[in-house]
Design a protein around this motif. Sequence first.
Motif, PDB file in Angstrom:
ATOM      1  N   PRO A  93       1.190  -1.097  -0.155  1.00 52.97           N
ATOM      2  CA  PRO A  93       0.188   0.103  -0.133  1.00 52.97           C
ATOM      3  C   PRO A  93       0.999   1.421   0.266  1.00 52.97           C
ATOM      4  O   PRO A  93       2.295   1.127  -0.124  1.00 52.97           O
ATOM      5  N   LEU A  94       0.241   2.441  -0.662  1.00 50.65           N
ATOM      6  CA  LEU A  94       0.787   3.886  -0.284  1.00 50.65           C
ATOM      7  C   LEU A  94       1.142   4.312   0.933  1.00 50.65           C
ATOM      8  O   LEU A  94       0.163   4.241   2.000  1.00 50.65           O
ATOM      9  N   SER A  95       2.655   4.550   1.406  1.00 52.61           N
ATOM     10  CA  SER A  95       3.131   5.462   2.504  1.00 52.61           C
ATOM     11  C   SER A  95       2.164   6.223   3.175  1.00 52.61           C
ATOM     12  O   SER A  95       1.713   7.254   2.220  1.00 52.61           O
ATOM     13  N   GLY A  96       1.637   6.473   4.214  1.00 49.87           N
ATOM     14  CA  GLY A  96       0.501   7.210   4.706  1.00 49.87           C
ATOM     15  C   GLY A  96      -0.479   7.703   4.725  1.00 49.87           C
ATOM     16  O   GLY A  96      -1.214   8.189   4.946  1.00 49.87           O
ATOM     17  N   VAL A  97      -0.539   6.298   3.366  1.00 51.05           N
ATOM     18  CA  VAL A  97      -2.046   6.248   3.674  1.00 51.05           C
ATOM     19  C   VAL A  97      -2.980   5.105   4.028  1.00 51.05           C
ATOM     20  O   VAL A  97      -2.947   3.806   4.448  1.00 51.05           O
TER      21      VAL A  97
ATOM     22  N   GLY B 267      -7.769  -0.622   4.626  1.00 50.36           N
ATOM     23  CA  GLY B 267      -8.620  -1.780   5.367  1.00 50.36           C
ATOM     24  C   GLY B 267      -6.674  -2.685   6.112  1.00 50.36           C
ATOM     25  O   GLY B 267      -6.074  -1.802   6.239  1.00 50.36           O
ATOM     26  N   SER B 268      -7.671  -3.247   7.339  1.00 44.75           N
ATOM     27  CA  SER B 268      -7.108  -4.384   7.531  1.00 44.75           C
ATOM     28  C   SER B 268      -6.404  -5.644   7.405  1.00 44.75           C
ATOM     29  O   SER B 268      -5.032  -6.272   7.491  1.00 44.75           O
ATOM     30  N   ARG B 269      -6.572  -5.369   5.273  1.00 43.01           N
ATOM     31  CA  ARG B 269      -5.645  -6.519   4.794  1.00 43.01           C
ATOM     32  C   ARG B 269      -5.315  -6.328   3.735  1.00 43.01           C
ATOM     33  O   ARG B 269      -5.945  -6.262   2.502  1.00 43.01           O
ATOM     34  N   PRO B 270      -4.407  -4.612   3.451  1.00 46.63           N
ATOM     35  CA  PRO B 270      -4.383  -4.330   2.363  1.00 46.63           C
ATOM     36  C   PRO B 270      -3.379  -5.261   1.418  1.00 46.63           C
ATOM     37  O   PRO B 270      -2.241  -5.845   1.983  1.00 46.63           O
TER      38      PRO B 270
ATOM     39  N   ASP C  25      -6.068  -9.832   9.861  1.00 49.92           N
ATOM     40  CA  ASP C  25      -6.229  -8.805   9.751  1.00 49.92           C
ATOM     41  C   ASP C  25      -4.662  -7.843   9.973  1.00 49.92           C
ATOM     42  O   ASP C  25      -4.542  -8.837  11.709  1.00 49.92           O
ATOM     43  N   LEU C  26      -4.683  -6.808  10.161  1.00 47.37           N
ATOM     44  CA  LEU C  26      -3.828  -6.517  10.174  1.00 47.37           C
ATOM     45  C   LEU C  26      -3.853  -5.633  11.584  1.00 47.37           C
ATOM     46  O   LEU C  26      -5.506  -4.782  11.559  1.00 47.37           O
ATOM     47  N   PRO C  27      -3.322  -5.413  12.896  1.00 46.27           N
ATOM     48  CA  PRO C  27      -3.820  -4.765  14.371  1.00 46.27           C
ATOM     49  C   PRO C  27      -3.945  -3.210  13.507  1.00 46.27           C
ATOM     50  O   PRO C  27      -3.642  -2.536  12.691  1.00 46.27           O
TER      51      PRO C  27
ATOM     52  N   VAL D 175      -4.265   1.738  10.521  1.00 48.52           N
ATOM     53  CA  VAL D 175      -5.251   0.371   9.453  1.00 48.52           C
ATOM     54  C   VAL D 175      -6.834   1.145  10.353  1.00 48.52           C
ATOM     55  O   VAL D 175      -6.359   1.049  11.759  1.00 48.52           O
ATOM     56  N   VAL D 176      -7.329   1.183   9.252  1.00 50.57           N
ATOM     57  CA  VAL D 176      -9.296   0.923  10.082  1.00 50.57           C
ATOM     58  C   VAL D 176      -9.664   0.440  10.364  1.00 50.57           C
ATOM     59  O   VAL D 176      -9.820  -0.465   9.063  1.00 50.57           O
TER      60      VAL D 176
END
Length: 227
Positions: A148-152, A155-158, A198-200, A226-227
């Motif tokens: 994924p793009l840094s700073g963006v 979701g929990s499984r990008p 899932d990432l925390p 992660v949101v």
Amino acid sequence: MRAAAPAVAPSAGHGRDLWGAVTIVPGREGVLEVAGYEGPAHGAGSRLTLTAPGAARVTDLPLDAVGYRGAVSADRASATYTYAGTPQETHPWQDRSFPFVLAVPANAVPGTRLPGCALSLTDAHGTALDDGTCTVTVGLPEPELTAPLSGVAGGSRPPTAGTAYPGAQVSVRDQDENEVCSTTARTDGSWSCLPGVDLPAGPVRLQATATFNGVSATSEQIDITVV
């Protein structure tokens, strides 16, 4: 970009052999530091010669010291430092390292050792004083982590993707060294993988490590939320 020379142990032999080792990524330059001579001092006209291994070529002799003269052969397959002599220097080849800049061809295979690297020290008359071994290992280019793009925030499984040396095993890990996902780089160098769990929630730092033929390299780290 030049690669740094790792520390290695002197080779077995005379007990005072010259030695040096460096790992260089294909298509780049690295500095081979030569040291290890502990024999008798020799004066003006003594010469240290490096024979470059395989298709590697010597591109520079960056020693900054009074009394030493560097020369690269016309085909760049070898290079020499010659001691011209100064009253202050009584041990010209001891307790000092001698740098040779080597360029490795872009088609060199990571993890291989280029054959034929050799060192020799002769006096002003060409009589051999010492010889030694040097090792040039082909390194692995650093992988890139482009998604994924840094700073963006995401979701929990990008979806995770980037580029690496073709055929390299790629592992993406977080800041706690937990593996997020892994895969193999395709023939065009691209790779992608999805997290298996899932990432925390919150800030997460990701980094990709590529491994091929016994050598490894890491990407720059990226920070996501992660949101």
